[in-house]
Design a protein around this motif. Structure first.
Motif, mmCIF file in Angstrom:
data_model
loop_
_atom_site.group_PDB
_atom_site.id
_atom_site.type_symbol
_atom_site.label_atom_id
_atom_site.label_comp_id
_atom_site.label_asym_id
_atom_site.label_seq_id
_atom_site.Cartn_x
_atom_site.Cartn_y
_atom_site.Cartn_z
ATOM 1 N N THR A 97 52.765 44.739 14.909
ATOM 2 C CA THR A 97 52.625 44.286 16.297
ATOM 3 C C THR A 97 52.732 42.767 16.378
ATOM 4 O O THR A 97 51.899 42.056 15.809
ATOM 5 N N PRO A 98 53.738 42.235 17.056
ATOM 6 C CA PRO A 98 53.878 40.778 17.166
ATOM 7 C C PRO A 98 52.667 40.154 17.850
ATOM 8 O O PRO A 98 52.094 40.747 18.779
ATOM 9 N N MET A 99 52.294 38.985 17.422
ATOM 10 C CA MET A 99 51.163 38.317 18.054
ATOM 11 C C MET A 99 51.452 38.014 19.522
ATOM 12 O O MET A 99 50.539 37.941 20.336
ATOM 13 N N SER A 100 52.722 37.881 19.870
ATOM 14 C CA SER A 100 53.062 37.675 21.281
ATOM 15 C C SER A 100 52.666 38.897 22.110
ATOM 16 O O SER A 100 52.234 38.764 23.272
ATOM 17 N N THR A 101 52.794 40.092 21.513
ATOM 18 C CA THR A 101 52.387 41.322 22.205
ATOM 19 C C THR A 101 50.872 41.406 22.297
ATOM 20 O O THR A 101 50.322 41.807 23.327
ATOM 21 N N VAL A 102 50.194 41.022 21.232
ATOM 22 C CA VAL A 102 48.722 41.005 21.254
ATOM 23 C C VAL A 102 48.237 40.080 22.365
ATOM 24 O O VAL A 102 47.345 40.429 23.153
ATOM 25 N N ARG A 103 48.837 38.914 22.458
ATOM 26 C CA ARG A 103 48.435 37.957 23.505
ATOM 27 C C ARG A 103 48.743 38.499 24.897
ATOM 28 O O ARG A 103 47.966 38.296 25.839
ATOM 29 N N GLU A 104 49.866 39.181 25.034
ATOM 30 C CA GLU A 104 50.221 39.778 26.326
ATOM 31 C C GLU A 104 49.159 40.792 26.765
ATOM 32 O O GLU A 104 48.754 40.823 27.932
ATOM 33 N N VAL A 105 48.716 41.616 25.824
ATOM 34 C CA VAL A 105 47.694 42.617 26.131
ATOM 35 C C VAL A 105 46.380 41.945 26.528
ATOM 36 O O VAL A 105 45.733 42.335 27.507
ATOM 37 N N PHE A 106 45.995 40.922 25.795
ATOM 38 C CA PHE A 106 44.752 40.216 26.117
ATOM 39 C C PHE A 106 44.847 39.480 27.452
ATOM 40 O O PHE A 106 43.850 39.392 28.180
ATOM 41 N N GLU A 107 46.008 38.946 27.780
ATOM 42 C CA GLU A 107 46.156 38.212 29.041
ATOM 43 C C GLU A 107 45.811 39.091 30.235
ATOM 44 O O GLU A 107 45.188 38.632 31.199
ATOM 45 N N THR A 108 46.216 40.366 30.187
ATOM 46 C CA THR A 108 45.916 41.280 31.294
ATOM 47 C C THR A 108 44.553 41.943 31.128
ATOM 48 O O THR A 108 43.712 41.886 32.021
ATOM 49 N N ASN A 109 44.340 42.588 29.989
ATOM 50 C CA ASN A 109 43.151 43.427 29.810
ATOM 51 C C ASN A 109 41.853 42.644 29.692
ATOM 52 O O ASN A 109 40.786 43.152 30.052
ATOM 53 N N THR A 110 41.942 41.435 29.168
ATOM 54 C CA THR A 110 40.730 40.655 28.920
ATOM 55 C C THR A 110 40.645 39.443 29.847
ATOM 56 O O THR A 110 39.760 39.365 30.696
ATOM 57 N N PHE A 111 41.592 38.536 29.710
ATOM 58 C CA PHE A 111 41.522 37.312 30.514
ATOM 59 C C PHE A 111 41.777 37.581 31.991
ATOM 60 O O PHE A 111 41.223 36.900 32.863
ATOM 61 N N GLY A 112 42.590 38.592 32.297
ATOM 62 C CA GLY A 112 42.816 38.955 33.694
ATOM 63 C C GLY A 112 41.548 39.459 34.355
ATOM 64 O O GLY A 112 41.248 39.113 35.506
ATOM 65 N N VAL A 113 40.802 40.273 33.639
ATOM 66 C CA VAL A 113 39.512 40.777 34.145
ATOM 67 C C VAL A 113 38.537 39.620 34.349
ATOM 68 O O VAL A 113 37.848 39.528 35.375
ATOM 69 N N MET A 114 38.469 38.737 33.365
ATOM 70 C CA MET A 114 37.556 37.596 33.470
ATOM 71 C C MET A 114 37.940 36.691 34.640
ATOM 72 O O MET A 114 37.072 36.214 35.385
ATOM 73 N N ALA A 115 39.237 36.455 34.807
ATOM 74 C CA ALA A 115 39.692 35.574 35.881
ATOM 75 C C ALA A 115 39.405 36.165 37.258
ATOM 76 O O ALA A 115 38.961 35.444 38.168
ATOM 77 N N MET A 116 39.652 37.458 37.424
ATOM 78 C CA MET A 116 39.348 38.108 38.703
ATOM 79 C C MET A 116 37.857 38.056 39.001
ATOM 80 O O MET A 116 37.433 37.781 40.130
ATOM 81 N N THR A 117 37.069 38.317 37.987
ATOM 82 C CA THR A 117 35.619 38.292 38.166
ATOM 83 C C THR A 117 35.145 36.899 38.545
ATOM 84 O O THR A 117 34.364 36.727 39.492
ATOM 85 N N GLN A 118 35.631 35.907 37.828
ATOM 86 C CA GLN A 118 35.226 34.537 38.113
ATOM 87 C C GLN A 118 35.630 34.109 39.525
ATOM 88 O O GLN A 118 34.897 33.381 40.205
ATOM 89 N N ALA A 119 36.774 34.598 39.983
ATOM 90 C CA ALA A 119 37.245 34.238 41.323
ATOM 91 C C ALA A 119 36.341 34.786 42.418
ATOM 92 O O ALA A 119 36.204 34.173 43.485
ATOM 93 N N LEU A 120 35.725 35.944 42.169
ATOM 94 C CA LEU A 120 34.890 36.571 43.200
ATOM 95 C C LEU A 120 33.398 36.280 43.060
ATOM 96 O O LEU A 120 32.637 36.533 43.997
ATOM 97 N N LEU A 121 32.970 35.757 41.940
ATOM 98 C CA LEU A 121 31.531 35.532 41.753
ATOM 99 C C LEU A 121 30.915 34.580 42.777
ATOM 100 O O LEU A 121 29.796 34.838 43.253
ATOM 101 N N PRO A 122 31.578 33.475 43.162
ATOM 102 C CA PRO A 122 30.959 32.632 44.196
ATOM 103 C C PRO A 122 30.722 33.397 45.502
ATOM 104 O O PRO A 122 29.684 33.218 46.156
ATOM 105 N N HIS A 123 31.667 34.252 45.870
ATOM 106 C CA HIS A 123 31.554 35.064 47.081
ATOM 107 C C HIS A 123 30.354 36.008 46.976
ATOM 108 O O HIS A 123 29.544 36.111 47.914
ATOM 109 N N PHE A 124 30.215 36.677 45.842
ATOM 110 C CA PHE A 124 29.098 37.598 45.634
ATOM 111 C C PHE A 124 27.767 36.846 45.563
ATOM 112 O O PHE A 124 26.766 37.268 46.150
ATOM 113 N N ARG A 125 27.747 35.755 44.820
ATOM 114 C CA ARG A 125 26.505 35.003 44.639
ATOM 115 C C ARG A 125 25.996 34.451 45.969
ATOM 116 O O ARG A 125 24.786 34.543 46.256
#
Length: 257
Positions: A97-125
């Motif tokens: 598995t190329p590291m570029s593919t690993v990074r692609e998966v993390f960009e959506t599955n991990t960092f994408g989740v974190m970014a969406m959450t961070q964007a909405l936390l001020p609204h929720f808080r």
């Protein structure tokens, strides 16, 4: 008697599979639904509704996230629940598995989740109310071969969610995990087909063959309806439960764990 105001859920990756089923489920239960996807298409939903807003969203783009969140709040005034469902898959030998593919998966599955959450936390808080539901996978419940990179991306969100749940408790914001099992009727395999080409080299062929054969005849599976109903339970949970396995196979793995 005043008419109650529907609650609003924003769902990522709502164009098919678990995301679309979840959008349909919340609509059927009277909620406002912001269904987001890379290429917005309102026609995938069975009927037009003034409680449905379909918006473009790429969770790997900060500008796209900001635009979608602003559009959702403009449409319905507030967001009560965020469902981080968008994800991509990869199956294959990690060695190949190329590291570029690993990074692609993390960009959506991990960092994408974190970014969406961070964007909405001020609204929720600021509202002192809100629920974040992160959709991971049953691969976090038991090791599965040929899924090392994918498992890592989802396991990171399990740790992130558990910690964040404590962090936001004082602001009355809840964070939940939904852990779906194997969903052969989703587009997981077809959407990742090109990404997974050549990831089973000859040296791994004899090892991989019985694994793929087992997937072709699973003892139990997870349906889109299983996940939609479980996301609903997680979003409305008042017990403090963190993890919600979805589907018969995931429930069985959770019990073993």
């Amino acid at each position: 008697m005043e008419k109650s105001i529907p609650q609003t859920v924003l769902i990522t990756g709502a164009s098919s599979g678990y995301g679309k089923a979840t959008a349909d489920f919340f609509l059927e239960h009277g909620w406002n639904v912001v269904a987001t996807m890379r290429q917005p298409n309102a026609e995938i939903f069975s009927a037009a509704s003034d409680r449905l807003k379909v918006l473009p969203l790429d969770v790997t783009s900060a500008d796209s996230i900001d635009s979608a969140v602003a559009g959702a709040i403009a449409a319905f005034g507030a967001i009560d629940v965020l469902v981080n469902n968008a994800g991509i898959g990869v199956v294959g030998a990690f060695e190949a598995t190329p590291m570029s593919t690993v990074r692609e998966v993390f960009e959506t599955n991990t960092f994408g989740v974190m970014a969406m959450t961070q964007a909405l936390l001020p609204h929720f808080r600021e509202r002192r109310s809100g629920v974040v539901v992160n959709v991971t996978s049953s691969v976090t419940l038991a090791p599965m071969p040929l899924a090392a990179a994918y498992t890592a991306s989802k396991t990171a969100i399990e740790g992130f969610t558990g910690s964040l749940a404590f962090e936001l408790e004082a602001f009355h914001v809840k964070v939940k995990l939904v852990e779906p099992g194997y969903g052969p009727t989703t587009r997981f395999a077809s959407n990742g087909g090109k990404r997974m080409e050549g990831l089973i080299p000859e040296a791994y062929a004899s090892f991989a063959a019985p694994i793929f054969a087992a997937f072709a005849k699973p003892a139990a599976v997870t349906t889109e309806a299983d996940v939609a109903e479980t996301v609903w339970r997680a979003a409305n949970d008042q017990t403090g439960q963190l993890r919600f396995p979805a589907g018969a196979d995931a429930v069985a793995l959770a019990k073993r764990k």
